[in-house]
Motif scaffolding. Structure first.
Motif, PDB file in Angstrom:
ATOM      1  N   ARG A 134       0.898  -1.302  -0.033  1.00 19.57           N
ATOM      2  CA  ARG A 134       0.054  -0.399   0.252  1.00 19.57           C
ATOM      3  C   ARG A 134       0.940   1.226   0.130  1.00 19.57           C
ATOM      4  O   ARG A 134       0.301   2.478   0.547  1.00 19.57           O
ATOM      5  CB  ARG A 134      -0.856   0.290   1.206  1.00 19.57           C
ATOM      6  CG  ARG A 134      -2.043  -1.343   1.365  1.00 19.57           C
ATOM      7  CD  ARG A 134      -2.486  -1.025   2.358  1.00 19.57           C
ATOM      8  NE  ARG A 134      -3.912  -2.059   2.342  1.00 19.57           N
ATOM      9  CZ  ARG A 134      -4.652  -1.959   3.470  1.00 19.57           C
ATOM     10  NH1 ARG A 134      -5.066  -1.025   4.819  1.00 19.57           N
ATOM     11  NH2 ARG A 134      -5.984  -2.453   2.983  1.00 19.57           N
ATOM     12  N   GLY A 135       2.044   1.286  -0.226  1.00 19.44           N
ATOM     13  CA  GLY A 135       3.232   2.130  -0.606  1.00 19.44           C
ATOM     14  C   GLY A 135       3.528   2.499   0.347  1.00 19.44           C
ATOM     15  O   GLY A 135       4.561   3.398   1.110  1.00 19.44           O
ATOM     16  N   TYR A 136       3.303   1.704   1.416  1.00 21.15           N
ATOM     17  CA  TYR A 136       4.528   1.630   2.810  1.00 21.15           C
ATOM     18  C   TYR A 136       5.604   0.625   1.761  1.00 21.15           C
ATOM     19  O   TYR A 136       5.546  -0.448   1.837  1.00 21.15           O
ATOM     20  CB  TYR A 136       3.973   0.690   3.828  1.00 21.15           C
ATOM     21  CG  TYR A 136       3.371   1.625   4.791  1.00 21.15           C
ATOM     22  CD1 TYR A 136       3.838   2.832   5.687  1.00 21.15           C
ATOM     23  CD2 TYR A 136       2.027   1.892   4.545  1.00 21.15           C
ATOM     24  CE1 TYR A 136       2.299   3.442   6.206  1.00 21.15           C
ATOM     25  CE2 TYR A 136       0.951   2.475   4.987  1.00 21.15           C
ATOM     26  CZ  TYR A 136       1.062   3.537   6.199  1.00 21.15           C
ATOM     27  OH  TYR A 136      -0.049   4.145   6.558  1.00 21.15           O
ATOM     28  N   ASP A 137       7.356   0.955   2.455  1.00 26.13           N
ATOM     29  CA  ASP A 137       8.049  -0.171   1.294  1.00 26.13           C
ATOM     30  C   ASP A 137       8.482  -1.020   3.027  1.00 26.13           C
ATOM     31  O   ASP A 137       7.642  -1.134   3.876  1.00 26.13           O
ATOM     32  CB  ASP A 137       9.576   0.817   1.335  1.00 26.13           C
ATOM     33  CG  ASP A 137       9.985   1.273   2.690  1.00 26.13           C
ATOM     34  OD1 ASP A 137      10.316   1.148   4.270  1.00 26.13           O
ATOM     35  OD2 ASP A 137      11.055   3.041   2.542  1.00 26.13           O
ATOM     36  N   SER A 138       9.334  -2.226   3.138  1.00 27.10           N
ATOM     37  CA  SER A 138       9.716  -3.109   3.752  1.00 27.10           C
ATOM     38  C   SER A 138       9.935  -2.587   5.407  1.00 27.10           C
ATOM     39  O   SER A 138       9.753  -3.649   6.265  1.00 27.10           O
ATOM     40  CB  SER A 138      10.968  -3.933   3.237  1.00 27.10           C
ATOM     41  OG  SER A 138      12.239  -3.585   2.767  1.00 27.10           O
ATOM     42  N   SER A 139      10.218  -1.175   5.418  1.00 28.52           N
ATOM     43  CA  SER A 139      11.539  -0.785   6.382  1.00 28.52           C
ATOM     44  C   SER A 139       9.816  -0.971   6.980  1.00 28.52           C
ATOM     45  O   SER A 139      10.186  -0.651   8.948  1.00 28.52           O
ATOM     46  CB  SER A 139      12.493  -0.078   6.318  1.00 28.52           C
ATOM     47  OG  SER A 139      11.704   1.375   5.683  1.00 28.52           O
ATOM     48  N   ASP A 140       9.394  -0.266   6.802  1.00 27.97           N
ATOM     49  CA  ASP A 140       7.985   0.249   7.666  1.00 27.97           C
ATOM     50  C   ASP A 140       6.810  -1.134   7.743  1.00 27.97           C
ATOM     51  O   ASP A 140       5.845  -0.600   8.512  1.00 27.97           O
ATOM     52  CB  ASP A 140       7.197   1.208   6.815  1.00 27.97           C
ATOM     53  CG  ASP A 140       8.189   2.545   6.357  1.00 27.97           C
ATOM     54  OD1 ASP A 140       8.489   2.471   7.453  1.00 27.97           O
ATOM     55  OD2 ASP A 140       7.783   2.960   5.638  1.00 27.97           O
ATOM     56  N   ILE A 141       7.016  -2.017   7.963  1.00 22.02           N
ATOM     57  CA  ILE A 141       6.207  -3.253   7.782  1.00 22.02           C
ATOM     58  C   ILE A 141       6.794  -4.096   8.850  1.00 22.02           C
ATOM     59  O   ILE A 141       7.858  -4.810   8.533  1.00 22.02           O
ATOM     60  CB  ILE A 141       5.866  -4.218   6.317  1.00 22.02           C
ATOM     61  CG1 ILE A 141       5.480  -3.376   5.227  1.00 22.02           C
ATOM     62  CG2 ILE A 141       5.407  -5.539   6.911  1.00 22.02           C
ATOM     63  CD1 ILE A 141       5.428  -3.119   4.409  1.00 22.02           C
ATOM     64  N   GLY A 142       5.991  -4.760   9.820  1.00 25.44           N
ATOM     65  CA  GLY A 142       6.687  -5.291  10.810  1.00 25.44           C
ATOM     66  C   GLY A 142       6.681  -7.017  10.069  1.00 25.44           C
ATOM     67  O   GLY A 142       6.041  -7.706   9.388  1.00 25.44           O
ATOM     68  N   MET A 143       7.708  -7.864  10.947  1.00 20.80           N
ATOM     69  CA  MET A 143       7.623  -9.355  10.318  1.00 20.80           C
ATOM     70  C   MET A 143       7.488 -10.569  11.876  1.00 20.80           C
ATOM     71  O   MET A 143       8.612  -9.708  12.615  1.00 20.80           O
ATOM     72  CB  MET A 143       8.049  -9.375  10.005  1.00 20.80           C
ATOM     73  CG  MET A 143       8.475 -11.284   9.126  1.00 20.80           C
ATOM     74  SD  MET A 143       9.192 -11.312   7.261  1.00 20.80           S
ATOM     75  CE  MET A 143       8.396 -10.089   6.271  1.00 20.80           C
ATOM     76  N   THR A 144       6.932 -11.028  11.907  1.00 15.08           N
ATOM     77  CA  THR A 144       7.185 -12.099  13.614  1.00 15.08           C
ATOM     78  C   THR A 144       7.509 -13.570  12.432  1.00 15.08           C
ATOM     79  O   THR A 144       6.841 -13.762  11.286  1.00 15.08           O
ATOM     80  CB  THR A 144       6.230 -12.529  14.086  1.00 15.08           C
ATOM     81  OG1 THR A 144       5.264 -12.792  13.090  1.00 15.08           O
ATOM     82  CG2 THR A 144       6.489 -11.453  14.725  1.00 15.08           C
ATOM     83  N   VAL A 145       8.629 -14.609  13.130  1.00 11.80           N
ATOM     84  CA  VAL A 145       8.537 -16.294  12.920  1.00 11.80           C
ATOM     85  C   VAL A 145       7.294 -16.920  14.098  1.00 11.80           C
ATOM     86  O   VAL A 145       8.531 -16.106  14.753  1.00 11.80           O
ATOM     87  CB  VAL A 145       9.838 -16.130  12.218  1.00 11.80           C
ATOM     88  CG1 VAL A 145      10.806 -16.410  13.341  1.00 11.80           C
ATOM     89  CG2 VAL A 145       9.090 -17.598  12.038  1.00 11.80           C
ATOM     90  N   ASN A 146       7.333 -17.240  14.020  1.00  9.34           N
ATOM     91  CA  ASN A 146       6.484 -17.936  14.897  1.00  9.34           C
ATOM     92  C   ASN A 146       5.858 -17.041  15.927  1.00  9.34           C
ATOM     93  O   ASN A 146       6.163 -17.342  17.211  1.00  9.34           O
ATOM     94  CB  ASN A 146       7.410 -18.859  15.314  1.00  9.34           C
ATOM     95  CG  ASN A 146       7.321 -20.527  14.425  1.00  9.34           C
ATOM     96  OD1 ASN A 146       6.356 -20.727  13.876  1.00  9.34           O
ATOM     97  ND2 ASN A 146       8.296 -20.788  14.344  1.00  9.34           N
ATOM     98  N   GLY A 147       5.218 -16.280  16.250  1.00 10.49           N
ATOM     99  CA  GLY A 147       4.868 -14.893  17.109  1.00 10.49           C
ATOM    100  C   GLY A 147       6.210 -14.368  17.547  1.00 10.49           C
ATOM    101  O   GLY A 147       6.033 -13.021  18.549  1.00 10.49           O
ATOM    102  N   ALA A 148       7.952 -14.626  16.467  1.00 11.64           N
ATOM    103  CA  ALA A 148       8.789 -13.759  17.505  1.00 11.64           C
ATOM    104  C   ALA A 148       9.024 -12.529  16.142  1.00 11.64           C
ATOM    105  O   ALA A 148       9.182 -13.202  15.342  1.00 11.64           O
ATOM    106  CB  ALA A 148       9.498 -14.631  17.819  1.00 11.64           C
ATOM    107  N   PRO A 149       9.682 -11.355  16.928  1.00 14.59           N
ATOM    108  CA  PRO A 149      10.392 -10.855  16.054  1.00 14.59           C
ATOM    109  C   PRO A 149      10.914 -10.805  15.252  1.00 14.59           C
ATOM    110  O   PRO A 149      12.467 -10.798  15.552  1.00 14.59           O
ATOM    111  CB  PRO A 149      10.122  -9.946  16.889  1.00 14.59           C
ATOM    112  CG  PRO A 149      10.836 -10.157  18.024  1.00 14.59           C
ATOM    113  CD  PRO A 149      10.088 -11.091  17.799  1.00 14.59           C
ATOM    114  N   ILE A 150      11.552 -10.699  13.291  1.00 13.74           N
ATOM    115  CA  ILE A 150      12.544 -10.630  12.645  1.00 13.74           C
ATOM    116  C   ILE A 150      12.989  -9.559  11.863  1.00 13.74           C
ATOM    117  O   ILE A 150      14.001  -9.851  11.521  1.00 13.74           O
ATOM    118  CB  ILE A 150      13.077 -11.758  11.800  1.00 13.74           C
ATOM    119  CG1 ILE A 150      11.416 -12.179  10.564  1.00 13.74           C
ATOM    120  CG2 ILE A 150      12.433 -13.250  12.633  1.00 13.74           C
ATOM    121  CD1 ILE A 150      11.485 -12.965   9.893  1.00 13.74           C
ATOM    122  N   THR A 151      11.996  -8.608  12.280  1.00 14.18           N
ATOM    123  CA  THR A 151      12.777  -7.266  11.293  1.00 14.18           C
ATOM    124  C   THR A 151      14.166  -7.287  11.941  1.00 14.18           C
ATOM    125  O   THR A 151      13.914  -6.729  13.444  1.00 14.18           O
ATOM    126  CB  THR A 151      11.458  -6.248  11.345  1.00 14.18           C
ATOM    127  OG1 THR A 151      10.923  -6.048  12.729  1.00 14.18           O
ATOM    128  CG2 THR A 151      10.626  -6.067  10.427  1.00 14.18           C
TER     129      THR A 151
END
Length: 826
Positions: A134-151
């Motif tokens: 939606r116009g937000y680049d990847s550094s503006d998007i949160g991310m988790t694997v199995n509930g833990a953050p990986i950004t």
């Protein structure tokens, strides 16, 4: 990027067999054991349920018929799932992941989701990926694997190659605009992506796949399943992935170790543990400008030939050494990382459930390029001078302005991160109609960064140590390694959250919540550490910054009947400034006190029918203070902000099962991301390359944001034979903020097919599949790698502004194929 030792990863994975895991599928133990009041609360790793973890008992019953109906269908061949949250959400399921190319990383797998724009330099999945929403680049998007953050804790980057073999991925969920307030995000201005690994099977055995493709692509995957060992079951996998780069010289090499264990304590309590480890020693693809593609051709990358330096001197030596800076072997990307996390799921009372997720993430590595250094016998420390034979002529000759003596060195920008944290969440029923979710997230990470200069063989171009651990260029007085910079950041994050979910009847659901996020970044930064003379004098500073925000969310869902639901949701998001922002602003004496913030609102409708299912939503985002790089009059980089952006659009997807074995899926994305007001590029005028002035960007479209994206997929699956044809259309992209340069849109097709054979004695589920990407061999510039304030080609249109350099772009890989065979041995 990131790194650790394989032996340590295996040791941790073996230890995990004593731990416990998380529910991933409808047949997993955790799901089965959480019957009754808390049936909806599987656990944090079941990403398709992250948005309903606080659903009331009435809401669960309300949606039961829809869920059962959806399970009898194959929504889009796994590209679409039933959703119940009062906001935009999409999930890719295991069914679609199994049919994708085996080396695909998550950026490739989410490409069909509405609102997502994804691209990659290499379809093997070994060159990370590029994505925005939606116009937000990847550094503006949160991310988790199995509930833990990986950004990344400092830059919020995610390097997709590091995480997860596709055989181990269970599902991937995308929240296009409004993250759940309980998610461990400190940098998510817009949206969140979560994925989960599959649960261990109850049956022991070995799973094996072997893939071969063009560009000498080779991939071997092996997974050992322990089966039930009392209350514990586990798996441990290893994959080895290699490929030649499709343009230029060099190759890509990645090894991964993943693992997961599940311990079912009893019907109401469980614990799990998971590991994701990777080690890569890749070379890099060079992002190219339009002029470079026109001049050097579509298959150009870094220079493939090294010019020996030993028989050259003076200007000829300097010219050769400068040319060798672009030699492909100097542009590396070595990294290793691991993520170890656990998830405890506990029933404390009939109406109270607790989830606890402790995690530890470690990474070490970076990226590199070439540099130019000069020889000197002076005992005085001077930046990029060394008492070493850099050109291989057998002696150290003092370099002068008239007679250059030196050579090419290896500039390695590295980072090492230690990141422990914990997430705790309570779910409490207050009756049939009301439930609460509340808890906290705490994390304290340490990150060191440096750019070190290493030695290169002047005859062959071989780097002494691509990891930058030895063979440095040193200062003569101190004997310390020469560095471009040395940085350290300590980041402490504290977040509390509370959500109330109320379903007064079978039609209405009301959700309201608030979180409070506090962040502290402190540390120091040195430019040219150890260098006290010469043009580049040492500068340094310390910083200690605090940010905090209350972040409210609210949503309403109206369940008209078992097929139709309508929803509206809104939420405030907040992005703690990156460590680069904190350090560079401190160096130039700027206090950027306005971190990024967004208000995101979704309004939508969902329909789940017997043959047709559809989802559509319109959205609007007010996005404030987007951080962008700028320059002072002295040419020093710092960060300014785009004060306001207005983003709105439409996202939709639909699935039509028009025959027992045939399904059509389609998605469409319309994005309008407009800049409001002018962009301050830094003080100065057109005659000085440092100060860039105010750019009249009002009404301009954000770079790297296609207005239209369409996907369509036609699939056939009769349980034995399956085949899928996908088409994707992407409209044009702007390369600069002033919208003076753009690249055209493009259309690509992909095809995949496979056959599932019957079991034969101890050989179970053998199969063969073919994946073909870019079926029509399309050439295109697929994403913007480095957007400029004003493209160099557009400088004549705005003579009062500095036009910088040309934007650079990623290139779409030509037609590529992969053949895979696989089976299980029991």
């Amino acid at each position: 990027m990131k790194r650790t030792h394989l032996s340590a990863a295996i040791a941790i994975a073996c230890y995990m067999s004593m731990g416990v895991a998380m529910a991933q599928t409808a047949s997993s133990d955790v799901t089965q054991t959480n019957q009754g009041n808390t049936n909806q609360r599987v656990n944090a790793s079941s990403t398709s349920n992250t948005t309903t973890s606080n659903s009331t008992q009435r809401d669960v019953k309300q949606m039961a018929a829809v869920q059962v109906q959806a399970q009898s269908l194959s929504l889009g061949g796994g590209l679409m799932s039933v959703q119940t949250a009062p906001k935009a959400v999409s999930t890719i399921t295991r069914e679609a992941i199994e049919k994708a190319s085996p080396g695909s990383n998550f950026t490739q797998l989410i490409g069909s989701i509405p609102g997502v724009n994804s691209a990659t330099d290499d379809v093997t999945g070994l060159a990370n990926g590029h994505y925005s929403m939606r116009g937000y680049d990847s550094s503006d998007i949160g991310m988790t694997v199995n509930g833990a953050p990986i950004t990344d804790t400092g830059s919020y980057s995610v390097y997709a190659t590091e995480y997860g073999d596709s055989e181990n991925l269970g599902d991937i969920t995308v929240l296009q605009g409004i993250p759940d307030i309980d998610m461990p995000d400190s940098g998510a201005s817009g949206g969140h992506i979560g994925w989960a690994t599959i649960d261990p099977s109850h049956q022991g055995g070995v799973d094996f796949t072997q893939s071969l493709g063009n560009n000498d692509y080779r991939r071997t995957f092996v997974r050992l399943n322990t089966g039930d060992l009392g209350p514990v079951r586990s798996w441990l996998s290893l994959s080895d992935n290699t490929a030649n780069m499709w343009r230029g010289a060099g190759d890509l090499r990645v090894a991964k170790v993943d693992g997961k264990s599940v311990w079912t304590i009893n019907d109401n309590n469980s614990v799990s543990a998971s590991l994701q480890y990777s080690r890569q020693s890749n070379l890099e693809y060079d992002a190219l400008s339009k002029a470079q593609v026109a001049q050097n051709g579509y298959f150009y990358n870094y220079n493939s030939t090294w010019i020996p330096l030993n028989n050259l001197s003076g200007s000829a030596l300097k010219t050769a050494a400068t040319n060798d800076e672009n030699y492909y072997a100097l542009h590396t990307n070595p990294y290793s990382s691991y993520m170890f996390s656990m998830d405890g799921e506990f029933k404390l009372a009939d109406n109270l459930h607790l989830s606890v997720i402790p995690y530890y993430w470690y990474g070490n590595g970076g990226g590199s390029g070439g540099g130019l250094a000069q020889e000197s016998t002076s005992p005085v420390d001077q930046y990029l001078y060394a008492n070493a034979d850099l050109n291989g002529d057998g002696s150290v000759t003092n370099s002068t302005k008239k007679n250059f003596s030196g050579g090419t060195v290896y500039s390695f920008s590295s980072a090492k991160t230690y990141r422990p944290g914990v997430i705790a969440k309570f779910n409490q029923d207050l009756g049939m109609d009301n439930s609460l979710e509340y808890g906290f997230w705490y994390e304290r990470s340490r990150k060191t960064q440096a750019d070190t200069y290493g030695l290169v063989d002047p005859l062959t171009g071989t780097v002494a140590d691509i990891w930058g651990n030895s063979s440095y260029l040193v200062y003569p007085t101190s004997g310390l390694p020469q560095k471009f910079y040395q940085e350290y950041t300590n980041t402490e994050l504290e977040k509390g959250f509370l959500t109330d979910n109320w379903t007064p009847n079978d039609y209405w659901t009301f959700t309201a919540g608030v979180s409070y996020l506090h962040a502290n970044r402190n540390g120091f930064t040195y430019d040219y550490p150890g260098s006290t003379t010469g043009f580049d004098a040492q500068t340094s500073t310390t910083f200690n910054n605090n940010w905090n925000k209350f972040l409210p969310t609210a949503g309403i869902k109206f369940q008209l009947d078992e097929r139709n639901q309508f929803f509206i949701g809104t939420g405030k998001t907040f992005r703690v400034p990156s460590n680069t922002v904190a350090m560079l602003d401190a160096l130039v004496g700027v206090q950027n006190s306005n971190p990024e913030m967004s208000w995101n609102t979704d309004l939508g409708w969902r329909y789940y029918g017997d043959a047709i299912s559809a989802s559509a939503d319109v959205y609007h985002s007010n996005y404030f203070n987007k951080q962008e790089a700028a320059f002072t009059e002295q040419g020093n980089e710092y960060y300014t902000t785009i004060p306001h952006m207005d983003m709105q659009g439409f996202n939709g997807e639909a699935s039509y099962k028009f025959a027992p074995s045939w399904t059509v899926y389609t998605s469409y994305t319309y994005t309008q991301a407009k800049i409001k007001g002018g962009l301050d590029g830094g003080p100065g005028d057109a005659n000085f390359a440092g100060g860039t002035g105010i750019y009249p960007t009002n009404g301009r479209t954000m770079p790297d944001t296609p207005r239209n994206i369409g996907n369509v997929s036609l699939s056939y699956d009769d349980s034995r034979l399956w085949a899928t044809l996908n088409g994707r259309v992407t409209s044009s992209l702007y390369g600069d903020y002033m919208n003076t340069e753009s690249v055209g849109g493009f259309t690509t097709f992909s095809f995949s097919a496979g056959y599932r054979f019957g079991d034969w004695d101890w050989l179970k589920k053998p199969y063969i599949k073919l994946n073909v990407d870019n079926l029509t061999d399309r050439h295109a510039l697929s994403y913007v790698n480095s957007a400029q304030l004003l493209a160099k080609s557009g400088g004549a249109l705005y003579p009062g502004l500095y036009s910088g350099s040309a934007p650079s772009y990623g290139l779409l890989q030509p037609r590529a194929y992969v053949i895979t065979i696989g089976a299980s041995f029991q």
